[in-house]
Scaffold this motif. Structure first.
Motif, mmCIF file in Angstrom:
data_model
loop_
_atom_site.group_PDB
_atom_site.id
_atom_site.type_symbol
_atom_site.label_atom_id
_atom_site.label_comp_id
_atom_site.label_asym_id
_atom_site.label_seq_id
_atom_site.Cartn_x
_atom_site.Cartn_y
_atom_site.Cartn_z
ATOM 1 N N LEU A 276 0.830 -1.203 0.000
ATOM 2 C CA LEU A 276 0.000 0.000 0.000
ATOM 3 C C LEU A 276 0.864 1.253 0.000
ATOM 4 O O LEU A 276 0.602 2.201 -0.748
ATOM 5 N N ARG B 47 2.119 1.952 -3.385
ATOM 6 C CA ARG B 47 1.063 2.560 -4.218
ATOM 7 C C ARG B 47 0.909 4.039 -3.872
ATOM 8 O O ARG B 47 0.687 4.864 -4.759
ATOM 9 N N TYR B 48 1.004 4.378 -2.588
ATOM 10 C CA TYR B 48 0.959 5.785 -2.201
ATOM 11 C C TYR B 48 2.088 6.544 -2.896
ATOM 12 O O TYR B 48 1.881 7.644 -3.408
ATOM 13 N N TYR C 48 1.130 6.984 -6.579
ATOM 14 C CA TYR C 48 0.049 7.934 -6.809
ATOM 15 C C TYR C 48 0.377 9.348 -6.327
ATOM 16 O O TYR C 48 -0.166 10.305 -6.840
ATOM 17 N N THR D 190 -8.095 1.430 6.187
ATOM 18 C CA THR D 190 -7.285 0.741 5.194
ATOM 19 C C THR D 190 -8.112 -0.323 4.508
ATOM 20 O O THR D 190 -8.836 -1.072 5.162
ATOM 21 N N VAL E 119 -6.826 -2.949 1.420
ATOM 22 C CA VAL E 119 -5.773 -3.280 0.468
ATOM 23 C C VAL E 119 -5.923 -4.741 0.066
ATOM 24 O O VAL E 119 -6.247 -5.589 0.881
ATOM 25 N N GLU F 165 -11.002 7.475 3.101
ATOM 26 C CA GLU F 165 -10.186 8.418 2.339
ATOM 27 C C GLU F 165 -9.273 7.641 1.408
ATOM 28 O O GLU F 165 -8.855 6.529 1.727
ATOM 29 N N THR F 166 -8.969 8.229 0.285
ATOM 30 C CA THR F 166 -7.946 7.713 -0.612
ATOM 31 C C THR F 166 -7.326 8.901 -1.322
ATOM 32 O O THR F 166 -7.894 9.994 -1.324
ATOM 33 N N ASN G 196 -5.844 8.291 -7.123
ATOM 34 C CA ASN G 196 -5.994 6.838 -7.185
ATOM 35 C C ASN G 196 -7.369 6.488 -7.759
ATOM 36 O O ASN G 196 -8.309 6.164 -7.040
ATOM 37 N N ALA H 114 -8.940 3.002 -6.801
ATOM 38 C CA ALA H 114 -9.541 2.942 -5.461
ATOM 39 C C ALA H 114 -10.829 3.762 -5.413
ATOM 40 O O ALA H 114 -11.818 3.332 -4.809
ATOM 41 N N VAL I 85 -14.472 2.341 -4.252
ATOM 42 C CA VAL I 85 -15.180 2.966 -3.126
ATOM 43 C C VAL I 85 -16.550 3.479 -3.579
ATOM 44 O O VAL I 85 -17.564 3.243 -2.909
#
Length: 167
Positions: free
Chosen positions: A23, A26-27, A30, A101, A103, A136-137, A141, A144, A148
């Protein structure tokens, strides 16, 4: 593949560490250098303590998505759900759920595992008679965000952020 969703115990928390590190990567991808992402070791130490605290204090739960045929831990995904005071301004009930979270391992994305985790969180909130939930994301992204939104979430508040030392 047979996916099971199970509630994690304190002893299970370290099983999600590899996914937490994925994760964070990925952060990094992004955030594209616009936003600083913590070192994986430091980030895990912080998150690990939070997870333990939430479980021990009854202020959160973690759900593991497992497949016995997958890797050492069998964990292919997880969701961390926390219960917090809803605040003073909006009448959302005494508490709201915060999905901290979600993932899923890259090899299992697009197979409904994230949706199963989200549905499990929703059932937990219904059981606790908590009427609202947020997540939150990163705004970049899109994958995601699509997942969501397909689970019924829609924009509510917008968090804007800036560095103070840069004009």
């Amino acid at each position: 593949m047979t996916v099971r969703i199970e509630r994690a115990h304190v002893r299970d928390v370290t099983r999600v560490k590899p996914l937490w590190k994925l994760l964070l990567q990925r952060y990094r991808d992004y955030a594209a250098g616009d936003w600083p992402v913590r070192d994986p070791k430091e980030a895990w130490e912080r998150r690990h303590q939070e997870y333990l605290s939430w479980i021990n204090d009854g202020m959160g739960v973690i759900y593991l998505a497992t497949d016995d045929e997958f890797g050492d831990t069998g964990v292919i995904g997880y969701a961390a759900l926390r219960f917090v005071d809803s605040g003073a301004a909006m009448n959302l009930g005494e508490a709201i759920g915060v999905i901290e979270t979600v993932v899923v391992h890259p090899d299992h994305r697009g197979q409904g595992v994230g949706n199963q985790l989200m549905a499990t969180c929703r059932r937990e909130l219904e059981k606790r008679e908590i009427a609202f939930c947020c997540i939150e994301t990163l705004s970049t992204n899109s994958e995601a965000l699509a997942m969501v939104e397909s689970n019924g979430f829609r924009p509510y508040m917008t968090r804007l952020i800036r560095r103070i030392d840069i004009d």
